[in-house]
Design a protein around this motif. Sequence first.
Motif, short mmCIF file in Angstrom:
data_model
loop_
_atom_site.label_atom_id
_atom_site.label_comp_id
_atom_site.label_asym_id
_atom_site.label_seq_id
_atom_site.Cartn_x
_atom_site.Cartn_y
_atom_site.Cartn_z
N GLN A 121 3.92 7.82 13.73
CA GLN A 121 3.28 6.91 14.69
C GLN A 121 3.83 7.10 16.10
OE1 GLN A 121 3.46 2.90 13.30
NE2 GLN A 121 2.40 3.32 11.40
N GLN A 138 0.86 -1.18 0.00
CA GLN A 138 0.00 0.00 0.00
C GLN A 138 0.89 1.23 0.00
OE1 GLN A 138 -0.93 0.57 4.71
NE2 GLN A 138 -2.29 -0.82 3.61
N TYR A 186 2.93 4.19 0.92
CA TYR A 186 3.35 4.72 2.21
C TYR A 186 4.74 5.32 2.06
CZ TYR A 186 3.14 5.20 7.27
OH TYR A 186 3.07 5.71 8.53
N ASP A 219 8.77 5.20 12.37
CA ASP A 219 7.89 6.14 11.69
C ASP A 219 7.53 7.27 12.64
OD1 ASP A 219 6.14 7.45 10.10
OD2 ASP A 219 4.71 5.81 9.88
N GLN A 272 2.27 -3.19 5.21
CA GLN A 272 1.20 -2.35 5.75
C GLN A 272 1.86 -1.19 6.49
OE1 GLN A 272 -1.25 -4.87 8.17
NE2 GLN A 272 -2.41 -5.65 6.43
N GLN A 273 1.73 -0.01 5.91
CA GLN A 273 2.37 1.19 6.45
C GLN A 273 3.88 0.95 6.59
OE1 GLN A 273 0.18 2.37 9.96
NE2 GLN A 273 -1.55 3.12 8.75
N ASN A 274 4.43 1.04 7.81
CA ASN A 274 5.87 0.89 7.99
C ASN A 274 6.29 -0.52 8.37
OD1 ASN A 274 4.57 1.22 10.50
ND2 ASN A 274 6.50 1.79 11.48
#
Length: 423
Positions: free
Chosen positions: A422, A327, A329, A419, A363-365
């Motif tokens: 986050q 995805q 990012y 990240d 998924q994301q990081n």
Amino acid sequence: MKRGLSLKWLVVIAFLVQGLILVVGYSFLTAHYLIQGMDNIVTSNMEQVAHHYLKQAANDSSKSPKQYYDYVVTSQWSALPKEVKSLFKQSEIIPNKLFKAHLPEESPPKVKFLFHAIIQNQKVYVAYSISRSTASALTLQNISSDFRTLIMISMLSALSLAVIILLLSWRLGRPITRLGEWARTLASDKLHQPTPNFNYPELNAFAELIRSNLKSVQETTEREQRFLRHTSHELRTPITTIRSNVELLKKLDAQQNQHHSQAAIDRIDRASLTMKHLTETLLWLHHDRAESLPMTECQLNVVIQHLVDDMRYLLASKHISLNVKTQPYTLYLPEAAARIVLGNLIRNAFQHTWEGSVSIIQQQNTVQIINQQLPSSEKEDLGFGLGLQLTERLCQRLDWYYRNEQQANGHFVTLVFPDPKQA
């Protein structure tokens, strides 16, 4: 630095304690035998008195006790003085053995002796008492002189032992101290010089071992440094050539509108950048530099897709089901190090799976890489062997979360990049 008791003083204290124990022990033993010798003399005198009593008893039918100087002699227990019978029990008296009792509370202090002799089947009890007032001056002088001599010998023995141990430790401590100072100041310019003489063969051999080991370490380090310098120098030339030719191909393609070569040019471009970043990252990791790697905005999903496309050739002629889920990012991190770590993990998953499935999920990081081998596969090498050490070192240095779990038919790898969004 934590400091404790030095080895030198530990040995000195251990020998001193052991020596003092021996001196004190032998002093008490000597005193014991001195007293036992005096008791043997008393026993001999009392036995002679008993023989003298029996000779007179043969001509005298009287059973009354006799007294010879300080000795009281009788053939019956009941005839002994009350003081003697109060100090000793008849049931505990063993024939031909000396018994004594100290009376320190009396003035002057006394020592009572009792000897039960059986001579020619006849019982004889001999009692004897001695104190400072009854003992001869010569006897007291000899006893006092003997004890003074014993104490003096013990003190001189302990003192001489301490002096010998201290001199020995000083004699041994000097070369050991010199060895430590020489080892601390042993620089690269002194490694080719002969080792000094430290008086003892063992210390000289130890010093030579230190010098030879440090020399070997220095030579190994110099070889590695030369290798790194040569490698980085040799890699810069082909990298520069590839980069210049990529720019030239781009210009020619733009002029001739040949778009079919663009994919190949992009792969060459990425390969050259990878070589460049790989060289810089490896040099940074090897030299343990304090400065950080350059940080850039990195599209994590694009990096993974490029790495998968570049390594698809590893899946040729293999029955592997590939599942890639990403995805969009964007992260701010050292892209070169990320490419090295992800490239190693993806490459190993492709290389060590012969029949089964490989899943790459981002998924994301967080990136998860799972390879599963079918049980029927003839190949049993399921590990992420290649590049694993480099991956672990990079993740540890950059504080990235990395976990490699071995499963029944494969591996499950989790990689989490830091990240700030986050945090």
